[in-house]
Design a protein around this motif. Structure first.
Motif, PDB file in Angstrom:
ATOM      1  N   GLU A   1       0.812  -1.224   0.000  1.00 60.21           N
ATOM      2  CA  GLU A   1       0.000   0.000   0.000  1.00 60.21           C
ATOM      3  C   GLU A   1       0.843   1.269   0.000  1.00 60.21           C
ATOM      4  OE1 GLU A   1      -2.767  -0.461   3.232  1.00 60.21           O
ATOM      5  OE2 GLU A   1      -3.832  -2.063   2.185  1.00 60.21           O
ATOM      6  N   SER A   2       1.960   1.233  -0.711  1.00 59.99           N
ATOM      7  CA  SER A   2       2.853   2.392  -0.769  1.00 59.99           C
ATOM      8  C   SER A   2       2.459   3.375  -1.862  1.00 59.99           C
ATOM      9  CB  SER A   2       4.289   1.914  -1.036  1.00 59.99           C
ATOM     10  OG  SER A   2       4.361   1.303  -2.322  1.00 59.99           O
ATOM     11  N   GLY A   3       1.582   2.980  -2.785  1.00 60.25           N
ATOM     12  CA  GLY A   3       1.252   3.835  -3.924  1.00 60.25           C
ATOM     13  C   GLY A   3       2.288   3.705  -5.021  1.00 60.25           C
ATOM     14  N   THR A   4       3.244   2.801  -4.801  1.00 56.59           N
ATOM     15  CA  THR A   4       4.268   2.530  -5.806  1.00 56.59           C
ATOM     16  C   THR A   4       4.284   1.036  -6.084  1.00 56.59           C
ATOM     17  OG1 THR A   4       6.009   2.257  -4.147  1.00 56.59           O
ATOM     18  CG2 THR A   4       5.723   4.479  -5.079  1.00 56.59           C
TER      19      THR A   4
ATOM     20  N   ARG B   1       1.227  16.480  -9.217  1.00 60.13           N
ATOM     21  CA  ARG B   1       0.772  16.893  -7.883  1.00 60.13           C
ATOM     22  C   ARG B   1      -0.731  16.662  -7.741  1.00 60.13           C
ATOM     23  NH1 ARG B   1       4.736  20.802  -8.350  1.00 60.13           N
ATOM     24  NH2 ARG B   1       3.356  22.317  -9.302  1.00 60.13           N
ATOM     25  N   GLY B   2      -1.476  17.034  -8.772  1.00 59.33           N
ATOM     26  CA  GLY B   2      -2.921  16.835  -8.739  1.00 59.33           C
ATOM     27  C   GLY B   2      -3.291  15.370  -8.669  1.00 59.33           C
ATOM     28  N   LEU B   3      -2.630  14.552  -9.478  1.00 54.35           N
ATOM     29  CA  LEU B   3      -2.906  13.113  -9.466  1.00 54.35           C
ATOM     30  C   LEU B   3      -2.522  12.493  -8.128  1.00 54.35           C
ATOM     31  CD1 LEU B   3      -1.805  11.974 -13.028  1.00 54.35           C
ATOM     32  CD2 LEU B   3      -4.108  11.887 -12.063  1.00 54.35           C
ATOM     33  N   ASN B   4      -1.374  12.896  -7.591  1.00 49.28           N
ATOM     34  CA  ASN B   4      -0.953  12.361  -6.296  1.00 49.28           C
ATOM     35  C   ASN B   4      -1.975  12.700  -5.220  1.00 49.28           C
ATOM     36  OD1 ASN B   4       1.327  11.121  -7.267  1.00 49.28           O
ATOM     37  ND2 ASN B   4       2.667  12.844  -6.809  1.00 49.28           N
ATOM     38  N   GLY B   5      -2.514  13.919  -5.266  1.00 50.73           N
ATOM     39  CA  GLY B   5      -3.542  14.316  -4.304  1.00 50.73           C
ATOM     40  C   GLY B   5      -4.806  13.489  -4.471  1.00 50.73           C
TER      41      GLY B   5
ATOM     42  N   ALA C   1      -4.080   9.954  -3.260  1.00 49.30           N
ATOM     43  CA  ALA C   1      -3.998   9.938  -1.801  1.00 49.30           C
ATOM     44  C   ALA C   1      -5.408   9.952  -1.199  1.00 49.30           C
ATOM     45  CB  ALA C   1      -3.188  11.130  -1.298  1.00 49.30           C
ATOM     46  N   SER C   2      -6.325  10.719  -1.830  1.00 48.96           N
ATOM     47  CA  SER C   2      -7.695  10.776  -1.316  1.00 48.96           C
ATOM     48  C   SER C   2      -8.421   9.444  -1.505  1.00 48.96           C
ATOM     49  CB  SER C   2      -8.488  11.895  -2.006  1.00 48.96           C
ATOM     50  OG  SER C   2      -8.812  11.540  -3.344  1.00 48.96           O
ATOM     51  N   LYS C   3      -7.923   8.609  -2.412  1.00 52.35           N
ATOM     52  CA  LYS C   3      -8.516   7.290  -2.658  1.00 52.35           C
ATOM     53  C   LYS C   3      -7.792   6.187  -1.888  1.00 52.35           C
ATOM     54  CE  LYS C   3     -11.545   8.777  -5.541  1.00 52.35           C
ATOM     55  NZ  LYS C   3     -12.922   8.898  -5.107  1.00 52.35           N
ATOM     56  N   GLY C   4      -6.819   6.570  -1.069  1.00 51.35           N
ATOM     57  CA  GLY C   4      -6.149   5.588  -0.229  1.00 51.35           C
ATOM     58  C   GLY C   4      -4.801   5.111  -0.739  1.00 51.35           C
ATOM     59  N   PHE C   5      -4.360   5.617  -1.899  1.00 50.71           N
ATOM     60  CA  PHE C   5      -3.027   5.269  -2.381  1.00 50.71           C
ATOM     61  C   PHE C   5      -2.053   6.241  -1.737  1.00 50.71           C
ATOM     62  CE2 PHE C   5      -5.677   3.678  -5.836  1.00 50.71           C
ATOM     63  CZ  PHE C   5      -5.145   2.396  -5.985  1.00 50.71           C
ATOM     64  N   HIS C   6      -0.878   5.758  -1.373  1.00 49.03           N
ATOM     65  CA  HIS C   6       0.083   6.589  -0.681  1.00 49.03           C
ATOM     66  C   HIS C   6       1.317   6.794  -1.522  1.00 49.03           C
ATOM     67  CE1 HIS C   6      -2.469   6.108   2.787  1.00 49.03           C
ATOM     68  NE2 HIS C   6      -2.441   4.794   2.573  1.00 49.03           N
TER      69      HIS C   6
END
Length: 158
Positions: A36-39, A141-145, A148-153
């Protein structure tokens, strides 16, 4: 098909079979990103391809090891060891060539302004490399935000 397009098609077919994903690679990414690191790491990708559900359960005959390694080389061309979700999604879109399961009608396209011919669209403005990098940074930056709001880190790197 080139080898990467074929590999993504094989993966997409398996994703549909096991996950009923309908081309939704966010769902598949969530299954792949076990920490669950987003990577995504090579190990996570390979495990997702080879292991039973929630993996894709693909055999070496269906997707050879050499193909997975080649895919990873393309995905991680900068040697990052782990790649962000946005890079994975871009790769899948670029090499996927998957037809959407729902097609828009001509009326829907007209309503959305999607039926314009390319010649009717304005020319894209010329941009310098620095301007393009700034645009990409803003999009990331927008995609990362959003992710992140969907639970990806994010792993903190850009």
């Amino acid at each position: 098909f080139d080898e990467l397009t074929r590999a993504v098609k094989v993966m997409s077919d398996a994703a549909e079979k096991w996950h009923h994903a309908g081309g939704n690679w966010f769902r598949i990414f969530a299954a792949i990103d076990t920490d669950e690191s987003g990577t995504l790491s090579y190990t996570e990708l390979r495990n997702c391809i080879r292991t039973p559900f929630p993996g894709l359960r693909l055999t070496a005959a269906e997707l050879p090891e050499k193909t997975i390694q080649g895919m990873w080389k393309k995905l991680d061309s900068e040697g990052e060891i782990e790649i962000p979700v946005s890079k994975f999604m871009s790769f899948i879109r670029k090499h996927g060539a998957v037809e959407p399961t729902i097609r828009m009608t001509e009326q829907s396209k007209r309503r959305r302004g999607l039926n314009k011919m390319r010649s009717e669209l304005p020319e894209a403005p010329d941009r310098s490399n620095d301007e393009l990098r700034a645009i990409i940074a803003n999009l990331e930056r927008g995609l990362n935000g959003y992710f992140a709001s969907k639970g990806f880190h994010s792993n903190g790197s850009s």
